[in-house]
Motif scaffolding. Sequence first.
Motif, short mmCIF file in Angstrom:
data_model
loop_
_atom_site.label_atom_id
_atom_site.label_comp_id
_atom_site.label_asym_id
_atom_site.label_seq_id
_atom_site.Cartn_x
_atom_site.Cartn_y
_atom_site.Cartn_z
N ARG A 24 -7.02 0.42 -0.50
CA ARG A 24 -6.63 -0.73 0.34
C ARG A 24 -5.04 -0.95 0.35
O ARG A 24 -4.63 -1.06 1.47
CB ARG A 24 -7.17 -2.15 -0.32
CG ARG A 24 -6.82 -3.55 0.62
CD ARG A 24 -7.49 -4.64 0.14
NE ARG A 24 -6.86 -5.06 -1.30
CZ ARG A 24 -7.35 -4.86 -2.50
NH1 ARG A 24 -8.48 -4.25 -2.49
NH2 ARG A 24 -6.36 -5.00 -3.64
N GLU A 25 -4.36 -0.94 -0.49
CA GLU A 25 -3.03 -0.99 -0.81
C GLU A 25 -2.33 0.17 -0.15
O GLU A 25 -1.22 0.02 0.70
CB GLU A 25 -2.46 -1.32 -2.22
CG GLU A 25 -2.91 -2.58 -2.76
CD GLU A 25 -2.32 -2.97 -3.84
OE1 GLU A 25 -0.82 -2.94 -3.55
OE2 GLU A 25 -2.62 -3.76 -4.87
N GLU A 28 -2.72 -0.69 3.75
CA GLU A 28 -1.68 -1.57 4.16
C GLU A 28 -0.70 -1.21 4.41
O GLU A 28 0.09 -1.30 5.38
CB GLU A 28 -1.79 -2.86 3.21
CG GLU A 28 -3.11 -3.64 3.21
CD GLU A 28 -3.43 -4.66 2.20
OE1 GLU A 28 -2.38 -4.69 1.27
OE2 GLU A 28 -4.26 -5.26 2.06
N TYR A 29 0.14 -0.35 3.50
CA TYR A 29 1.43 0.48 3.46
C TYR A 29 1.48 1.16 4.67
O TYR A 29 2.18 1.21 5.46
CB TYR A 29 1.71 1.24 2.36
CG TYR A 29 2.82 1.97 2.34
CD1 TYR A 29 3.88 1.24 1.80
CD2 TYR A 29 2.97 3.14 2.79
CE1 TYR A 29 5.47 2.07 1.75
CE2 TYR A 29 4.49 3.80 2.95
CZ TYR A 29 5.33 3.20 2.29
OH TYR A 29 6.84 3.65 2.42
N GLN A 31 -0.24 0.98 7.21
CA GLN A 31 -0.28 -0.05 8.82
C GLN A 31 1.08 -0.48 8.95
O GLN A 31 1.48 -0.65 9.98
CB GLN A 31 -1.49 -0.96 8.78
CG GLN A 31 -1.59 -1.69 9.82
CD GLN A 31 -2.80 -2.79 9.80
OE1 GLN A 31 -3.16 -3.02 8.61
NE2 GLN A 31 -3.24 -3.25 10.73
N ARG A 32 1.68 -1.15 7.79
CA ARG A 32 3.00 -1.58 7.90
C ARG A 32 4.09 -0.53 8.55
O ARG A 32 4.89 -0.99 9.14
CB ARG A 32 3.56 -2.13 6.78
CG ARG A 32 2.97 -3.32 6.12
CD ARG A 32 3.41 -4.14 4.99
NE ARG A 32 3.83 -3.11 3.78
CZ ARG A 32 3.19 -2.77 2.79
NH1 ARG A 32 2.04 -3.77 2.86
NH2 ARG A 32 3.62 -2.20 1.83
N TRP A 74 -0.92 5.31 -4.40
CA TRP A 74 -0.63 3.95 -4.60
C TRP A 74 0.49 3.77 -5.59
O TRP A 74 1.43 2.91 -5.39
CB TRP A 74 -1.84 3.28 -5.50
CG TRP A 74 -1.69 1.95 -5.97
CD1 TRP A 74 -1.40 0.80 -5.32
CD2 TRP A 74 -2.00 1.64 -7.40
NE1 TRP A 74 -1.64 -0.26 -6.11
CE2 TRP A 74 -1.65 -0.03 -7.42
CE3 TRP A 74 -2.05 2.05 -8.66
CZ2 TRP A 74 -1.62 -0.66 -8.57
CZ3 TRP A 74 -2.21 1.34 -9.90
CH2 TRP A 74 -1.71 0.02 -9.76
N ARG A 284 10.28 -2.53 6.61
CA ARG A 284 9.42 -1.63 7.37
C ARG A 284 9.98 -0.10 7.39
O ARG A 284 11.42 -0.04 7.51
CB ARG A 284 9.18 -2.07 8.88
CG ARG A 284 8.37 -1.17 9.66
CD ARG A 284 7.05 -1.03 9.58
NE ARG A 284 6.11 -0.13 10.22
CZ ARG A 284 5.43 -0.65 11.25
NH1 ARG A 284 5.62 -1.88 11.84
NH2 ARG A 284 4.63 0.37 11.94
#
Length: 506
Positions: A24-25, A28-29, A31-32, A74, A284
Amino acid sequence: MNAVIYARYSSDNQREESIEGQLRECGEYAQRNGITVVGSYIDRALSAKTADRPEFQRMIKDSAKGLFEIVLVWKLDRFSRDRYDSAHYKHILKKNGVKVVSAKEHISDGPEGIILESMLEGYAEFYSAELSEKIHRGQKENALKGKNNGGGIPLGYLLDKQTQKLVVDPETAPLVVEIFERYSEGATVRSIIEDFNSRGLTTKRGKPFNTNSFNALLKNRKYIGEYSYQDVVIPGGVPAIVPEDLFYRVQQRMEKNKRAPAHMKAKESEFLLTTKLFCGKCERMMVGESGKSHTGTMHYYYKCGNAKRKKGCDKKAVRKDWIERAVVRLTMERVLNEEKITRIIDALLAMQEQEDVTIPALRRQLAETEKGIENMLNAIQQGIFTASTKQRLEDLEKQKEELEISITTAEIQKPKLTREYMEHWFSLFRFGNPEDREFQKRLVDTFVNAVFVYDDKLVLTYNYQHGTQTITLKEVDDFLGSDLVGLSPPFCPIQTHRTLLMRWVF
């Protein structure tokens, strides 16, 4: 930019939820930062102290396919907890054009970690080069005797297994002559290929002819009898198939037909700070992009991913040559000075001792075994010699031999880097050419962990721990001269401020 996620947990007190959290993390990274995740590799209940992990090994193997440019983890300890394995497999990934990126860390997985890994890579390359030199020495002897040194056998030749020399193949040699003659008379490569394939003719590997196979064939100097290997060139070293005048007519036509490259070479568009440059406003990742001015000149920039997609960040683009030169020059001047190098080497030597638990343990066992042998010899000198005494002495001698072999094996697998080697290694960076692109890549990969670009400052995170230091623009001008100012990007607010902030974290 494509990435795969590598996730792992190692013990019974970690569960499947640990994997889900890592995925998940990492997702998210990605996607950012505008990264496309194309797959994942997951090892369950396997320790990172060993590289014997099925999914990990599959990922390393798949990296050679060119399907992804980033391995996203991660934290870096998910990749490996063994410094030597980490260096080895990151080196393989680097050769395949893949970087390891941590979703939760902008710093390395331990003090002096990346620098030590780079040294170990260099050390391994040294031994590899030395081994390669020995192999090439034997191959050079073969070359001097006109013997084949492996590799594919060109069309038109066969290998005599007894002499290990090339001989003319009477069936395919006429095809080689036909190719040269037709090309020299004006036929195109494509037309010859189509004709050969329509006739059912194949290459030495039994495959249809293609442009690449023809280009290599038309340049092969073996066809005029020239044997070459490295610096060994022997005219008449192999039997000739093509007359020299025909061969050189073909070379002239090939040179004339060379097309000028339509675009700028890749060197111009290589972005040195990819995965290391971040927007100071939104954190970003900044990505490389290019565009033409009204005069037709190509310009290269780094731009914040959020600003590029208009997602609430107004950070201006930063000129590629300006930021790259600033990072390289500042790193050389402020990191690679004698005082810091000495301090880093001291830390690296201490780290080696702390991390190496196998060899010290083996040496302690060896010392105890030698002490046991000494006690047994003393007992024998005092007249105590029985069958049990003899057997015990033989067992100790055997144990000593096994321990010595184990120590030697461990030292080969995990070599100790000396202070002298480290000083030499640092000198390659300290006195390197900052204009050389390969040098710039090695410098940034080894020392620079992350660069954050603000409107009024740069924050550089290096791979060693040394707090924060503020450098005024006047101080920057003292060692960069007009380079920094002259290369400032248009519309970049950094140009109008007088302070650069650099944070060194190791």
